[in-house]
Design a protein around this motif. Structure first.
Motif, PDB file in Angstrom:
ATOM      1  N   ASP A 193     -14.752   4.465  34.895  1.00 53.21           N
ATOM      2  CA  ASP A 193     -15.226   4.978  36.179  1.00 53.21           C
ATOM      3  C   ASP A 193     -16.645   4.516  36.501  1.00 53.21           C
ATOM      4  OD1 ASP A 193     -16.588   6.380  34.266  1.00 53.21           O
ATOM      5  OD2 ASP A 193     -15.996   8.368  34.947  1.00 53.21           O
ATOM      6  N   ALA A 194     -17.154   3.553  35.727  1.00 54.84           N
ATOM      7  CA  ALA A 194     -18.497   2.985  35.921  1.00 54.84           C
ATOM      8  C   ALA A 194     -19.604   3.983  35.603  1.00 54.84           C
ATOM      9  CB  ALA A 194     -18.676   2.447  37.341  1.00 54.84           C
ATOM     10  N   ASN A 195     -19.250   5.096  34.981  1.00 57.17           N
ATOM     11  CA  ASN A 195     -20.242   6.111  34.649  1.00 57.17           C
ATOM     12  C   ASN A 195     -21.095   5.658  33.459  1.00 57.17           C
ATOM     13  OD1 ASN A 195     -21.365   8.882  34.658  1.00 57.17           O
ATOM     14  ND2 ASN A 195     -20.281   9.069  32.711  1.00 57.17           N
ATOM     15  N   PRO A 196     -22.410   5.768  33.553  1.00 53.93           N
ATOM     16  CA  PRO A 196     -23.267   5.369  32.438  1.00 53.93           C
ATOM     17  C   PRO A 196     -23.345   6.447  31.366  1.00 53.93           C
ATOM     18  CG  PRO A 196     -24.631   6.095  34.260  1.00 53.93           C
ATOM     19  CD  PRO A 196     -23.204   6.143  34.744  1.00 53.93           C
ATOM     20  N   GLY A 197     -22.214   6.706  30.721  1.00 53.72           N
ATOM     21  CA  GLY A 197     -22.152   7.750  29.713  1.00 53.72           C
ATOM     22  C   GLY A 197     -21.423   7.292  28.471  1.00 53.72           C
ATOM     23  N   ALA A 198     -21.335   8.169  27.484  1.00 54.55           N
ATOM     24  CA  ALA A 198     -20.761   7.825  26.190  1.00 54.55           C
ATOM     25  C   ALA A 198     -19.281   7.465  26.285  1.00 54.55           C
ATOM     26  CB  ALA A 198     -20.951   8.991  25.218  1.00 54.55           C
ATOM     27  N   THR A 199     -18.551   8.051  27.235  1.00 54.47           N
ATOM     28  CA  THR A 199     -17.125   7.747  27.364  1.00 54.47           C
ATOM     29  C   THR A 199     -16.907   6.275  27.665  1.00 54.47           C
ATOM     30  OG1 THR A 199     -16.635   9.985  28.140  1.00 54.47           O
ATOM     31  CG2 THR A 199     -15.012   8.286  28.616  1.00 54.47           C
ATOM     32  N   ASN A 200     -17.750   5.711  28.510  1.00 57.18           N
ATOM     33  CA  ASN A 200     -17.597   4.296  28.823  1.00 57.18           C
ATOM     34  C   ASN A 200     -18.113   3.394  27.714  1.00 57.18           C
ATOM     35  OD1 ASN A 200     -16.191   4.550  31.160  1.00 57.18           O
ATOM     36  ND2 ASN A 200     -17.945   4.335  32.523  1.00 57.18           N
TER      37      ASN A 200
ATOM     38  N   LEU B 181     -23.228  -3.491  21.805  1.00 51.83           N
ATOM     39  CA  LEU B 181     -21.950  -4.086  22.194  1.00 51.83           C
ATOM     40  C   LEU B 181     -22.104  -5.354  23.024  1.00 51.83           C
ATOM     41  CD1 LEU B 181     -20.068  -0.804  23.220  1.00 51.83           C
ATOM     42  CD2 LEU B 181     -20.110  -1.929  20.987  1.00 51.83           C
ATOM     43  N   LYS B 182     -23.332  -5.594  23.483  1.00 55.63           N
ATOM     44  CA  LYS B 182     -23.593  -6.744  24.367  1.00 55.63           C
ATOM     45  C   LYS B 182     -22.737  -6.670  25.627  1.00 55.63           C
ATOM     46  CE  LYS B 182     -26.170  -8.315  21.038  1.00 55.63           C
ATOM     47  NZ  LYS B 182     -27.642  -8.137  21.092  1.00 55.63           N
ATOM     48  N   LYS B 183     -22.566  -5.452  26.121  1.00 55.04           N
ATOM     49  CA  LYS B 183     -21.729  -5.236  27.295  1.00 55.04           C
ATOM     50  C   LYS B 183     -22.415  -4.297  28.271  1.00 55.04           C
ATOM     51  CE  LYS B 183     -17.350  -5.784  24.783  1.00 55.04           C
ATOM     52  NZ  LYS B 183     -16.088  -5.117  24.377  1.00 55.04           N
ATOM     53  N   ASP B 184     -22.041  -4.426  29.543  1.00 58.59           N
ATOM     54  CA  ASP B 184     -22.485  -3.504  30.575  1.00 58.59           C
ATOM     55  C   ASP B 184     -21.428  -2.428  30.724  1.00 58.59           C
ATOM     56  OD1 ASP B 184     -23.374  -2.118  32.761  1.00 58.59           O
ATOM     57  OD2 ASP B 184     -23.350  -3.811  34.157  1.00 58.59           O
ATOM     58  N   ILE B 185     -21.696  -1.237  30.202  1.00 59.72           N
ATOM     59  CA  ILE B 185     -20.670  -0.197  30.179  1.00 59.72           C
ATOM     60  C   ILE B 185     -20.315   0.305  31.569  1.00 59.72           C
ATOM     61  CG2 ILE B 185     -21.346   0.542  27.869  1.00 59.72           C
ATOM     62  CD1 ILE B 185     -22.557   3.070  29.288  1.00 59.72           C
ATOM     63  N   THR B 186     -21.163   0.038  32.567  1.00 62.57           N
ATOM     64  CA  THR B 186     -20.856   0.485  33.923  1.00 62.57           C
ATOM     65  C   THR B 186     -19.771  -0.373  34.566  1.00 62.57           C
ATOM     66  OG1 THR B 186     -22.624  -0.866  34.888  1.00 62.57           O
ATOM     67  CG2 THR B 186     -23.194   1.375  34.228  1.00 62.57           C
ATOM     68  N   ARG B 187     -19.308  -1.393  33.856  1.00 59.39           N
ATOM     69  CA  ARG B 187     -18.189  -2.204  34.343  1.00 59.39           C
ATOM     70  C   ARG B 187     -16.855  -1.703  33.791  1.00 59.39           C
ATOM     71  NH1 ARG B 187     -19.744  -6.985  36.758  1.00 59.39           N
ATOM     72  NH2 ARG B 187     -21.956  -7.513  36.555  1.00 59.39           N
ATOM     73  N   TYR B 188     -16.896  -0.604  33.064  1.00 61.27           N
ATOM     74  CA  TYR B 188     -15.680  -0.067  32.459  1.00 61.27           C
ATOM     75  C   TYR B 188     -15.345   1.288  33.059  1.00 61.27           C
ATOM     76  CZ  TYR B 188     -16.181  -3.692  28.896  1.00 61.27           C
ATOM     77  OH  TYR B 188     -16.277  -4.890  28.249  1.00 61.27           O
TER      78      TYR B 188
ATOM     79  N   LEU C 247     -17.342   4.123  24.680  1.00 59.17           N
ATOM     80  CA  LEU C 247     -16.092   4.097  23.918  1.00 59.17           C
ATOM     81  C   LEU C 247     -15.097   3.139  24.555  1.00 59.17           C
ATOM     82  CD1 LEU C 247     -14.362   5.276  21.628  1.00 59.17           C
ATOM     83  CD2 LEU C 247     -13.679   7.095  23.214  1.00 59.17           C
ATOM     84  N   ARG C 248     -14.984   3.179  25.866  1.00 57.54           N
ATOM     85  CA  ARG C 248     -14.062   2.280  26.553  1.00 57.54           C
ATOM     86  C   ARG C 248     -14.448   0.814  26.381  1.00 57.54           C
ATOM     87  NH1 ARG C 248     -14.158   6.162  31.786  1.00 57.54           N
ATOM     88  NH2 ARG C 248     -12.303   7.420  31.326  1.00 57.54           N
ATOM     89  N   ALA C 249     -15.746   0.587  26.220  1.00 55.39           N
ATOM     90  CA  ALA C 249     -16.219  -0.786  26.030  1.00 55.39           C
ATOM     91  C   ALA C 249     -15.915  -1.304  24.632  1.00 55.39           C
ATOM     92  CB  ALA C 249     -17.718  -0.865  26.308  1.00 55.39           C
TER      93      ALA C 249
ATOM     94  N   PHE D  41     -29.485   6.250  27.432  1.00 51.98           N
ATOM     95  CA  PHE D  41     -29.165   5.766  26.099  1.00 51.98           C
ATOM     96  C   PHE D  41     -27.824   5.049  26.047  1.00 51.98           C
ATOM     97  CE2 PHE D  41     -32.209   9.177  24.706  1.00 51.98           C
ATOM     98  CZ  PHE D  41     -33.124   8.317  24.119  1.00 51.98           C
ATOM     99  N   SER D  42     -26.834   5.559  26.776  1.00 55.07           N
ATOM    100  CA  SER D  42     -25.509   4.941  26.737  1.00 55.07           C
ATOM    101  C   SER D  42     -25.555   3.511  27.256  1.00 55.07           C
ATOM    102  CB  SER D  42     -24.514   5.775  27.552  1.00 55.07           C
ATOM    103  OG  SER D  42     -24.300   7.040  26.961  1.00 55.07           O
ATOM    104  N   VAL D  43     -26.290   3.297  28.332  1.00 55.04           N
ATOM    105  CA  VAL D  43     -26.423   1.950  28.894  1.00 55.04           C
ATOM    106  C   VAL D  43     -27.149   1.037  27.917  1.00 55.04           C
ATOM    107  CG1 VAL D  43     -27.449   0.584  30.759  1.00 55.04           C
ATOM    108  CG2 VAL D  43     -26.347   2.779  31.271  1.00 55.04           C
ATOM    109  N   TRP D  44     -28.223   1.531  27.340  1.00 54.57           N
ATOM    110  CA  TRP D  44     -29.004   0.721  26.404  1.00 54.57           C
ATOM    111  C   TRP D  44     -28.204   0.399  25.149  1.00 54.57           C
ATOM    112  CZ3 TRP D  44     -33.971   4.188  26.872  1.00 54.57           C
ATOM    113  CH2 TRP D  44     -34.589   3.932  28.110  1.00 54.57           C
TER     114      TRP D  44
END
Length: 209
Positions: free
Chosen positions: A37-44, A28-35, A46-48, A19-22
């Motif tokens: 620690d690259a973790n596909p979770g809610a923290t990233n 956000l129109k962003k790939d959160i795994t680029r933020y 937020l970082r995005a 869900f976080s990735v989707w």
């Protein structure tokens, strides 16, 4: 046995939904795994740059574990040793998602959902407070997660009377078995953080300055 296998697979499938990735892609129109620690979770998420999106991701990552476990336990009456794989399946699905090439997040939100389904507010509240305290002490890393999980273990081991007082079910032995499996997963997923000894945040700030 067939019921256990079915709900283990359902739980794993539900947990594997990233869900976080989707949400990062759609909202956000962003790939959160680029933020971060690259973790596909809610923290990233937020970082995005999305607080509301991060809150939604956290909620969905928690519910995707809580709902299948809760249904199997409360509605179907799976409350003996069969509950162990059923309870662990969503967290493992989150950590090793086929949607992400059998990679995934660190399973903290899925762990929260698991304990919500099994003990309602009791262990999630205890674990949440402990995680906050240790995050303030050693930072938001794997050590805070491990220390908070050890607090949960201490509760399970030293407060057996609480199971009667708080009407906690299933049995203490079942919860301890689930804890062991979940802890093993958390240790593996946080292995990079745990490769370094924990340090107090005050010392981290001093070293940074």
């Amino acid at each position: 046995m067939l019921e256990m296998l079915l709900w283990t697979m359902i739980g794993f499938a539900a947990g594997s939904l990233p869900f976080s990735v989707w949400i990062g892609r759609l909202a956000l129109k962003k790939d959160i795994t680029r933020y971060g620690d690259a973790n596909p979770g809610a923290t990233n998420v937020l970082r995005a740059g999305g607080r509301i999106a991060a809150a939604l991701a956290l909620l969905l990552d928690t519910l995707k574990a809580a709902l299948p476990i809760g249904f199997a336990y409360y509605r179907l009456g799976i409350d003996d040793w069969r509950l162990v794989p059923v309870a662990l399946a969503p967290a493992f699905g989150h950590a090793f998602s086929p949607f992400l090439g059998w990679r995934g997040g660190k399973a903290v939100a899925a762990t929260l959902g698991m304990w919500m389904a099994l003990t309602l507010w009791t262990i999630p509240t205890l674990g949440g407070v402990a995680l906050l305290v240790f995050t303030l002490l050693v930072g938001a890393n794997g050590w805070a997660v491990v220390f908070a999980n050890l607090v949960i273990l201490l509760f399970l081991l030293t407060m057996p009377t609480a199971f009667d007082f708080l009407h906690l079910q299933p049995a203490q032995s079942i919860l301890l078995a689930i804890w062991v499996g979940n802890m093993a997963l958390l240790l593996y997923k946080h292995r990079a953080d745990l490769s370094h000894p924990p340090t107090l945040r005050s010392k981290q700030r001093q070293a940074a300055s």
